[in-house]
Scaffold this motif. Structure first.
Motif, PDB file in Angstrom:
ATOM      1  N   PRO A   6       0.941  -1.129   0.093  1.00 12.19           N
ATOM      2  CA  PRO A   6       0.057  -0.060   0.001  1.00 12.19           C
ATOM      3  C   PRO A   6       0.899   1.392  -0.015  1.00 12.19           C
ATOM      4  N   ARG A   7       2.182   1.162   0.634  1.00 13.77           N
ATOM      5  CA  ARG A   7       2.895   2.378   0.551  1.00 13.77           C
ATOM      6  C   ARG A   7       3.883   2.227  -0.547  1.00 13.77           C
ATOM      7  N   GLY A   8       3.522   1.662  -1.676  1.00 17.26           N
ATOM      8  CA  GLY A   8       4.653   1.471  -2.466  1.00 17.26           C
ATOM      9  C   GLY A   8       5.372   0.103  -3.103  1.00 17.26           C
ATOM     10  N   GLY A   9       6.250   0.022  -3.901  1.00 17.21           N
ATOM     11  CA  GLY A   9       6.606  -1.325  -4.151  1.00 17.21           C
ATOM     12  C   GLY A   9       7.980  -1.015  -4.874  1.00 17.21           C
ATOM     13  N   ARG A  58      16.671  -3.223  -0.635  1.00 16.46           N
ATOM     14  CA  ARG A  58      17.603  -3.801   0.228  1.00 16.46           C
ATOM     15  C   ARG A  58      16.628  -4.553   1.006  1.00 16.46           C
ATOM     16  N   GLY A  59      16.937  -5.792   1.706  1.00 12.65           N
ATOM     17  CA  GLY A  59      16.147  -6.339   2.884  1.00 12.65           C
ATOM     18  C   GLY A  59      16.403  -7.743   2.996  1.00 12.65           C
ATOM     19  N   MET A 101       9.343  -1.581   4.366  1.00 15.16           N
ATOM     20  CA  MET A 101       8.215  -2.263   4.245  1.00 15.16           C
ATOM     21  C   MET A 101       8.404  -3.701   5.099  1.00 15.16           C
ATOM     22  N   ARG A 102       7.471  -3.939   5.980  1.00 15.14           N
ATOM     23  CA  ARG A 102       7.591  -5.237   6.839  1.00 15.14           C
ATOM     24  C   ARG A 102       6.041  -5.548   6.855  1.00 15.14           C
TER      25      ARG A 102
END
Length: 248
Positions: A6-9, A58-59, A101-102
């Motif tokens: 919902p906050r981007g991709g 990154r993640g 994003m989590r």
């Protein structure tokens, strides 16, 4: 990789040469990104640059299978193409730094592999997966390059055992914004709806469906792939902008 939220991709799919690949029994590294198996969890460390707008991706993603599928399925008579549902049901934890994003939830992990490019063997396919109360349903169908159809309809139980089931009737879905044809399977009398299209590309779409399968209302993950489109010179000329080739 593709991330949607919902906050981007984010999108990153970089081709790298064989000198940038390192692997052993429990690890696979491609460029700066890597996968490792710690005994019960697949740990995916992502260090990429998006395309066509370059920004860091990154993640870490952790995939913990609730079941392990031990069977790979041939998608053509000569077994040049195989599909392996490695973890038909899994718990997934996503912890991204860029973008921030989590989330965690139910997931799935599979693999397509073979002895020739996909576009050599197929014209199109439609695939979907849904978590039922007890099982996981996977539906797979398409056309080989020869024009012959193929289909699989499977259920996986919580021990990873699978069995064939009769596929529900075929239902056409609305075309995508790029006019890619979509179809699915659903119970008689039900009316599947596209709840969300996450990826809408010239030859590929990935969506969420609200549908009914084997007597249960479900939210299914669905994809349609047009390899006829993929083979076209116009699409091939577009690919380097979304799938750059790196030598580092």
């Amino acid at each position: 990789m593709s991330l949607c939220g919902p906050r981007g991709g984010a999108w990153a799919m970089t081709e790298r040469g064989h000198k940038r690949v390192r692997r052993d029994a429990d690890h696979l590294a491609i460029g700066p990104s890597a996968l490792s198996w710690d005994g019960d969890t697949l740990v995916i460390d992502i260090a990429e640059i998006s395309a066509p707008l370059p920004y860091p991706v990154r993640g870490t993603i952790r995939v913990k299978p609730e079941m392990i599928g031990t069977t790979a399925f041939a998608l053509d008579p000569a077994a040049r193409h195989r599909w392996h549902p490695v973890a038909p049901r899994a718990r997934v934890e996503v912890d991204m730094i860029h973008p921030d994003m989590r989330w965690s939830g139910d997931g799935y992990f599979d693999s397509n592999f073979g002895d020739e490019p996909l576009e050599t063997g197929f014209d199109d396919w439609h695939w979907s997966r849904a978590h039922l109360t007890r099982d996981v349903a996977v539906l797979y169908e398409g056309r080989r390059r020869s024009g012959e159809p193929f289909d699989l309809a499977l259920k996986f139980d919580r021990q990873g055992r699978w069995h064939d089931v009769a596929p529900p009737p075929r239902v056409a879905l609305p075309r995508t914004g790029w006019l890619v044809s979509r179809a699915t399977r659903a119970d008689v009398g039900s009316h599947p709806k596209v709840a969300k299209t996450w990826i809408d590309a010239p030859f590929y779409a990935r969506s969420a469906l609200d549908t009914q399968l084997f007597g249960e209302p479900v939210r299914a993950v669905h994809e349609s792939l047009s390899l006829g489109r993929f083979r076209s010179p116009i699409v091939q000329s577009m690919l380097p902008y979304r799938m750059p080739r790196a030598f580092w």
